[in-house]
Design a protein around this motif. Structure first.
Motif, PDB file in Angstrom:
ATOM      1  N   PRO A  54     -60.142  16.159  35.430  1.00 36.38           N
ATOM      2  CA  PRO A  54     -61.259  16.443  34.513  1.00 36.38           C
ATOM      3  C   PRO A  54     -62.375  17.275  35.150  1.00 36.38           C
ATOM      4  O   PRO A  54     -63.058  18.038  34.458  1.00 36.38           O
ATOM      5  CB  PRO A  54     -61.759  15.053  34.120  1.00 36.38           C
ATOM      6  CG  PRO A  54     -60.600  14.154  34.337  1.00 36.38           C
ATOM      7  CD  PRO A  54     -59.883  14.706  35.528  1.00 36.38           C
ATOM      8  N   GLN A  55     -62.554  17.115  36.484  1.00 33.66           N
ATOM      9  CA  GLN A  55     -63.615  17.857  37.161  1.00 33.66           C
ATOM     10  C   GLN A  55     -63.103  19.163  37.772  1.00 33.66           C
ATOM     11  O   GLN A  55     -63.850  19.841  38.490  1.00 33.66           O
ATOM     12  CB  GLN A  55     -64.239  16.976  38.249  1.00 33.66           C
ATOM     13  CG  GLN A  55     -64.926  15.729  37.696  1.00 33.66           C
ATOM     14  CD  GLN A  55     -65.504  14.850  38.795  1.00 33.66           C
ATOM     15  OE1 GLN A  55     -65.554  15.253  39.967  1.00 33.66           O
ATOM     16  NE2 GLN A  55     -65.945  13.656  38.418  1.00 33.66           N
ATOM     17  N   PHE A  56     -61.834  19.518  37.498  1.00 36.53           N
ATOM     18  CA  PHE A  56     -61.209  20.763  37.954  1.00 36.53           C
ATOM     19  C   PHE A  56     -61.307  20.919  39.477  1.00 36.53           C
ATOM     20  O   PHE A  56     -61.597  21.994  39.989  1.00 36.53           O
ATOM     21  CB  PHE A  56     -61.849  21.967  37.255  1.00 36.53           C
ATOM     22  CG  PHE A  56     -61.837  21.853  35.754  1.00 36.53           C
ATOM     23  CD1 PHE A  56     -62.990  21.551  35.063  1.00 36.53           C
ATOM     24  CD2 PHE A  56     -60.640  22.023  35.055  1.00 36.53           C
ATOM     25  CE1 PHE A  56     -62.974  21.431  33.676  1.00 36.53           C
ATOM     26  CE2 PHE A  56     -60.615  21.902  33.669  1.00 36.53           C
ATOM     27  CZ  PHE A  56     -61.784  21.604  32.971  1.00 36.53           C
ATOM     28  N   ARG A  57     -61.022  19.830  40.198  1.00 37.38           N
ATOM     29  CA  ARG A  57     -61.047  19.856  41.665  1.00 37.38           C
ATOM     30  C   ARG A  57     -59.613  20.043  42.152  1.00 37.38           C
ATOM     31  O   ARG A  57     -58.956  19.122  42.622  1.00 37.38           O
ATOM     32  CB  ARG A  57     -61.677  18.574  42.197  1.00 37.38           C
ATOM     33  CG  ARG A  57     -63.156  18.464  41.815  1.00 37.38           C
ATOM     34  CD  ARG A  57     -63.713  17.057  41.944  1.00 37.38           C
ATOM     35  NE  ARG A  57     -63.609  16.539  43.300  1.00 37.38           N
ATOM     36  CZ  ARG A  57     -64.102  15.361  43.687  1.00 37.38           C
ATOM     37  NH1 ARG A  57     -64.738  14.597  42.799  1.00 37.38           N
ATOM     38  NH2 ARG A  57     -63.980  14.961  44.921  1.00 37.38           N
ATOM     39  N   ALA A  58     -59.134  21.257  42.043  1.00 37.74           N
ATOM     40  CA  ALA A  58     -57.742  21.569  42.378  1.00 37.74           C
ATOM     41  C   ALA A  58     -57.454  21.353  43.851  1.00 37.74           C
ATOM     42  O   ALA A  58     -56.357  20.896  44.219  1.00 37.74           O
ATOM     43  CB  ALA A  58     -57.421  23.005  41.977  1.00 37.74           C
ATOM     44  N   GLU A  59     -58.414  21.689  44.710  1.00 41.30           N
ATOM     45  CA  GLU A  59     -58.201  21.530  46.150  1.00 41.30           C
ATOM     46  C   GLU A  59     -57.954  20.065  46.501  1.00 41.30           C
ATOM     47  O   GLU A  59     -57.044  19.735  47.270  1.00 41.30           O
ATOM     48  CB  GLU A  59     -59.414  22.067  46.913  1.00 41.30           C
ATOM     49  CG  GLU A  59     -59.573  23.575  46.861  1.00 41.30           C
ATOM     50  CD  GLU A  59     -58.420  24.271  47.569  1.00 41.30           C
ATOM     51  OE1 GLU A  59     -57.885  23.713  48.546  1.00 41.30           O
ATOM     52  OE2 GLU A  59     -58.028  25.371  47.125  1.00 41.30           O
ATOM     53  N   ASN A  60     -58.783  19.171  45.947  1.00 40.86           N
ATOM     54  CA  ASN A  60     -58.610  17.739  46.223  1.00 40.86           C
ATOM     55  C   ASN A  60     -57.293  17.216  45.647  1.00 40.86           C
ATOM     56  O   ASN A  60     -56.641  16.355  46.255  1.00 40.86           O
ATOM     57  CB  ASN A  60     -59.769  16.951  45.627  1.00 40.86           C
ATOM     58  CG  ASN A  60     -61.100  17.317  46.249  1.00 40.86           C
ATOM     59  OD1 ASN A  60     -61.982  17.823  45.566  1.00 40.86           O
ATOM     60  ND2 ASN A  60     -61.264  17.097  47.547  1.00 40.86           N
ATOM     61  N   LEU A  61     -56.915  17.743  44.488  1.00 40.75           N
ATOM     62  CA  LEU A  61     -55.661  17.308  43.865  1.00 40.75           C
ATOM     63  C   LEU A  61     -54.465  17.665  44.735  1.00 40.75           C
ATOM     64  O   LEU A  61     -53.576  16.832  44.980  1.00 40.75           O
ATOM     65  CB  LEU A  61     -55.533  17.956  42.486  1.00 40.75           C
ATOM     66  CG  LEU A  61     -54.306  17.571  41.659  1.00 40.75           C
ATOM     67  CD1 LEU A  61     -54.297  16.079  41.375  1.00 40.75           C
ATOM     68  CD2 LEU A  61     -54.268  18.366  40.365  1.00 40.75           C
ATOM     69  N   ILE A  62     -54.430  18.891  45.238  1.00 42.27           N
ATOM     70  CA  ILE A  62     -53.326  19.312  46.110  1.00 42.27           C
ATOM     71  C   ILE A  62     -53.366  18.553  47.433  1.00 42.27           C
ATOM     72  O   ILE A  62     -52.322  18.208  48.000  1.00 42.27           O
ATOM     73  CB  ILE A  62     -53.396  20.832  46.335  1.00 42.27           C
ATOM     74  CG1 ILE A  62     -53.087  21.565  45.014  1.00 42.27           C
ATOM     75  CG2 ILE A  62     -52.425  21.276  47.421  1.00 42.27           C
ATOM     76  CD1 ILE A  62     -53.207  23.065  45.086  1.00 42.27           C
ATOM     77  N   GLU A  63     -54.565  18.247  47.901  1.00 42.55           N
ATOM     78  CA  GLU A  63     -54.689  17.519  49.168  1.00 42.55           C
ATOM     79  C   GLU A  63     -54.105  16.114  49.061  1.00 42.55           C
ATOM     80  O   GLU A  63     -53.391  15.655  49.958  1.00 42.55           O
ATOM     81  CB  GLU A  63     -56.169  17.447  49.561  1.00 42.55           C
ATOM     82  CG  GLU A  63     -56.391  16.749  50.898  1.00 42.55           C
ATOM     83  CD  GLU A  63     -57.867  16.629  51.247  1.00 42.55           C
ATOM     84  OE1 GLU A  63     -58.166  16.100  52.332  1.00 42.55           O
ATOM     85  OE2 GLU A  63     -58.715  17.043  50.425  1.00 42.55           O
ATOM     86  N   VAL A  64     -54.397  15.394  47.968  1.00 41.07           N
ATOM     87  CA  VAL A  64     -53.890  14.028  47.835  1.00 41.07           C
ATOM     88  C   VAL A  64     -52.373  14.025  47.655  1.00 41.07           C
ATOM     89  O   VAL A  64     -51.669  13.140  48.166  1.00 41.07           O
ATOM     90  CB  VAL A  64     -54.591  13.291  46.674  1.00 41.07           C
ATOM     91  CG1 VAL A  64     -54.122  13.772  45.316  1.00 41.07           C
ATOM     92  CG2 VAL A  64     -54.363  11.782  46.782  1.00 41.07           C
ATOM     93  N   LEU A  65     -51.824  15.036  46.963  1.00 38.23           N
ATOM     94  CA  LEU A  65     -50.371  15.110  46.820  1.00 38.23           C
ATOM     95  C   LEU A  65     -49.700  15.425  48.149  1.00 38.23           C
ATOM     96  O   LEU A  65     -48.624  14.883  48.462  1.00 38.23           O
ATOM     97  CB  LEU A  65     -50.015  16.173  45.781  1.00 38.23           C
ATOM     98  CG  LEU A  65     -50.463  15.873  44.338  1.00 38.23           C
ATOM     99  CD1 LEU A  65     -50.195  17.069  43.430  1.00 38.23           C
ATOM    100  CD2 LEU A  65     -49.750  14.639  43.814  1.00 38.23           C
ATOM    101  N   TYR A  95     -52.698  20.010  35.012  1.00 36.85           N
ATOM    102  CA  TYR A  95     -54.014  20.541  35.382  1.00 36.85           C
ATOM    103  C   TYR A  95     -54.285  21.844  34.619  1.00 36.85           C
ATOM    104  O   TYR A  95     -55.378  22.044  34.057  1.00 36.85           O
ATOM    105  CB  TYR A  95     -54.066  20.771  36.893  1.00 36.85           C
ATOM    106  CG  TYR A  95     -55.340  21.452  37.375  1.00 36.85           C
ATOM    107  CD1 TYR A  95     -56.448  20.698  37.712  1.00 36.85           C
ATOM    108  CD2 TYR A  95     -55.413  22.840  37.480  1.00 36.85           C
ATOM    109  CE1 TYR A  95     -57.620  21.318  38.150  1.00 36.85           C
ATOM    110  CE2 TYR A  95     -56.570  23.469  37.911  1.00 36.85           C
ATOM    111  CZ  TYR A  95     -57.673  22.694  38.252  1.00 36.85           C
ATOM    112  OH  TYR A  95     -58.841  23.301  38.674  1.00 36.85           O
ATOM    113  N   VAL A  96     -53.285  22.728  34.569  1.00 42.75           N
ATOM    114  CA  VAL A  96     -53.429  24.001  33.857  1.00 42.75           C
ATOM    115  C   VAL A  96     -53.612  23.755  32.362  1.00 42.75           C
ATOM    116  O   VAL A  96     -54.491  24.347  31.709  1.00 42.75           O
ATOM    117  CB  VAL A  96     -52.202  24.898  34.117  1.00 42.75           C
ATOM    118  CG1 VAL A  96     -52.267  26.162  33.255  1.00 42.75           C
ATOM    119  CG2 VAL A  96     -52.108  25.253  35.591  1.00 42.75           C
ATOM    120  N   VAL A  97     -52.797  22.841  31.778  1.00 47.18           N
ATOM    121  CA  VAL A  97     -52.880  22.541  30.351  1.00 47.18           C
ATOM    122  C   VAL A  97     -54.246  21.964  30.001  1.00 47.18           C
ATOM    123  O   VAL A  97     -54.861  22.330  28.987  1.00 47.18           O
ATOM    124  CB  VAL A  97     -51.755  21.572  29.953  1.00 47.18           C
ATOM    125  CG1 VAL A  97     -51.978  21.029  28.548  1.00 47.18           C
ATOM    126  CG2 VAL A  97     -50.400  22.262  30.027  1.00 47.18           C
TER     127      VAL A  97
END
Length: 660
Positions: A54-65, A95-97
């Motif tokens: 929801p906060q569009f934090r793509a960097e954190n999302l990829i980091e946790v994965l 995330y894109v959707v």
């Protein structure tokens, strides 16, 4: 993973002990920003779907994965890595959707600008997704339509939850996390070892006692035999002397002298045989009494061949032991039990009416007169997740655990209710009602084999005595799958109330005790009464099958206990008079209970005083008394396998006591 916090505290303690302060500070900083959230699935899902996306934090999302991929680096976990990679693709597509749905095409362009090359290198299927920011209505495009549906998101969310749960449960556990679980395992093994040692000591003591009895019996028999032989030789010499002198009274005949002389010898041999062959022979000689029901339903005691049967039974009723003929010890003479441990549960605020061990003995259900039932455990190694308080709104009359598991508890109330409580779900799964005219559910018993239970309900009488207040009886068989009444067992016209029920081991026979002193036996397959006999002159409070099911125990409200033979109906094998304990003025509703231990050797009985008696069934040892409560002992039960018993009291407490 439930020991994560404990392991982290151990690491901190070690770092402080070694003086690694810088490492400790770095460790605490990383704990504060723990992206793995201690491997708690709900927190990880919340972090992904409620914070990062929801906060569009793509960097954190990829980091946790990426973090979770690093957790599974061994070749044995390649399946986890492959599945996680597929889920990662779906999460990034969501995330894109989500960005498109939120009208943030700029975030989509930013995402592809930073990670586009990496995505294409890993999966060529991403090629078509680079056009999505430029489509007017991507949610209508056949290629992307499914990703905009709520069903796809729900399936993605559930798949990630299931995967993370399985991953954390199935992954290898670091040795540090095993410390706590191994400690619990060691404690449990120590406890099992201690209990087995106690059982071994008990068996050794019993063996020594039996050997000592056998030696004493042989010694007494030998001494009596020698004395009788000496007396016989002396009298024979006297007779020879008398005959030789010609002085023999006309009223004395040598054969009669020899008959009287030899009688002690034969009695000694008979006594020796009885002692050696066991207490069953003694019981048959001293307690042989066949009961027949006359027109007024009274018990008749015919005199046996020895002429002492009535005397023996009368001694039992007057406070003597049928087994030994010795006066039963008074309460003050009973030794106090030697408790290995004792724990007291103080969760109730009213006198205790019922308490029962579950089928495994791990859980306990206790009820008080204020209409509450509490489920708890005394064993610290057993999870307390099933602990609960049940508010029934009426006085609890009976409790019964499912015989096959610890999952289900039946509760009978004074307003005709029968509740089935699921201890795992912590809710009432069924609320039944008895026939309107029979509101008091005095007892409940589950079949040990079939999914059925029997309820003993009674009407409300108009009399003043305990039996008259209960009125008439109704026995109903219930199906535990459909929760419907199957049949009503026949008791005749206006039958006296049934106070206690008991199944045999295979559930084919049901014993029922009534307020008129009768014991009824039912064939459950036919649903018919097969036999019955008058066991007491007063109402019966409790009935139990013996351990080998060749006998049945009954306890009357007058305090008399009988063990009846099932092979020779109406024959008393053993009895006790505990009327000094069964004082109705100090007990709840005069409803006394008894309970047999797992071996069937010790019988625990409720008491109007602060201590409860424990009798040795057909044994040579004296009885015992429990440690004191501060009020009357109102309910009792034995652990299904261990020498541990429960006592509930009018002082609101329930105690768990382990004895040797």
């Amino acid at each position: 993973m439930e020991n994560m916090q404990y392991a982290e505290e151990l690491v901190k303690e070690f770092l402080v002990f070694r003086g690694f302060t810088s490492t400790l500070q770095a460790f605490e900083r990383e704990l504060g920003s723990d992206i793995g959230k201690g491997f708690q699935v709900d927190k990880i899902l919340e972090l992904i779907f409620s914070v990062y996306i929801p906060q569009f934090r793509a960097e954190n999302l990829i980091e946790v994965l990426s973090f979770f991929k690093q957790c599974f680096s061994s070749t044995s976990e390649i399946v986890f890595i492959s599945t996680l990679s597929k889920l990662e693709v779906s999460i990034l597509r969501y995330y894109v959707v989500h960005a498109i749905q939120s009208g943030r095409k700029d975030k989509v362009l930013e995402f592809f600008g930073m990670h586009g090359n990496d995505l294409l290198q890993r999966d060529q299927d991403w090629t078509s997704w680079f056009a999505i920011p430029y489509l007017k209505n991507p949610s209508l495009d056949p290629q992307f339509r499914v990703y905009f549906s709520q069903e796809w998101f729900n399936n993605l969310h559930l798949s990630i939850r299931n995967f993370l749960s399985e991953m954390f449960n199935g992954t290898r556990i670091p040795a540090l996390l095993k410390i706590c679980s191994e400690k619990n395992t060691v404690n449990r093994l120590k406890k099992d070892n201690r209990q087995l040692n106690l059982k071994l000591s008990e068996l050794q003591g019993l063996l020594e006692e039996k050997e000592a009895q056998l030696c004493r019996a042989r010694s007494n028999a030998s001494s009596a035999s020698e004395a009788s032989m000496g007396r016989t030789n002396s009298i024979a010499n006297s007779l020879t002397s008398i005959q030789s002198s010609g002085v023999l009274d006309e009223g004395i005949h040598p054969s009669s002298v020899f008959d009287e002389t030899c009688a002690p010898l034969s009695q000694t041999e008979s006594a020796r045989d009885r002692v050696v062959t066991g207490t069953a022979e003694v019981s048959r000689e001293l307690a042989s009494s066949k009961f027949t029901r006359s027109a007024n339903s009274k018990v008749e005691n015919p005199v046996g061949e020895s002429g002492r049967t009535n005397d023996a039974l009368q001694m039992s009723q007057d406070g003597f032991s049928v087994e030994t003929g010795k006066e039963m010890q008074g309460d003050e003479d009973f030794p106090e039990v030697k408790a290995e441990f004792q724990e007291t549960f103080l969760g109730h605020t009213s006198p205790i009416s019922q308490c029962r061990f579950s089928a495994s003995g791990n859980n306990i259900a206790s009820a008080s007169v204020d209409g509450t039932v509490r489920i708890w455990t005394y064993d610290s190694s057993t999870p307390a997740s099933r602990n609960a308080t049940i508010y029934c709104g009426a006085e609890i009359m009976s409790l019964e655990w499912d015989c096959k598991s610890d999952r289900l508890l039946l509760i009978g109330t004074a307003d005709g209710g029968i509740k089935a409580w699921n201890v795992d779900a912590k809710r009432v799964v069924c609320d039944l009602k008895t026939i309107e005219g029979f509101p008091s559910v005095l007892d409940l018993k589950c079949s040990p084999v079939e999914p059925i239970f029997v309820s003993a309900a009674s009407s409300r009488g108009r009399g003043t005595s305990y039996a008259d207040k209960l009125g008439f009886a109704s026995l109903t068989v219930w199906n535990m799958k459909t929760w419907k009444a199957m049949t009503v067992l026949p008791l005749g016209e206006d039958p006296p109330a049934i106070t206690s029920l008991c199944f045999n081991h295979n559930g084919k026979i049901l014993a029922a005790a009534a307020t008129d002193g009768m014991i009824h036996m039912f064939d459950m397959s036919a649903g018919l009464q097969i036999t019955g006999w008058p066991a007491h002159d007063s109402a019966i409070s409790s009935v139990l099958f013996g351990p080998d099911e060749t006998s049945i125990f009954s306890l009357g409200i007058d305090g008399k206990i009988f063990e009846w033979s099932l092979q020779n109906q109406g024959k008393v094998l053993w009895s006790r008079n505990c009327s000094r304990f069964c004082n109705c003025e100090n007990s709840l509703h005069c409803r006394h209970e008894m309970a047999l231990d797992a071996n069937g050797k010790r019988l625990l009985v409720t008491s109007g005083s602060v201590r409860a008696p424990i009798y040795q069934v057909r044994g040579q040892m004296n009885g015992m008394k429990t440690l004191p409560h501060s009020a009357a002992v109102t309910t009792v039960d034995w652990h299904p396998t261990l020498p541990i018993f429960l006592t509930g009291s009018a002082d609101h407490s329930v105690r768990v006591t382990s004895i040797s």
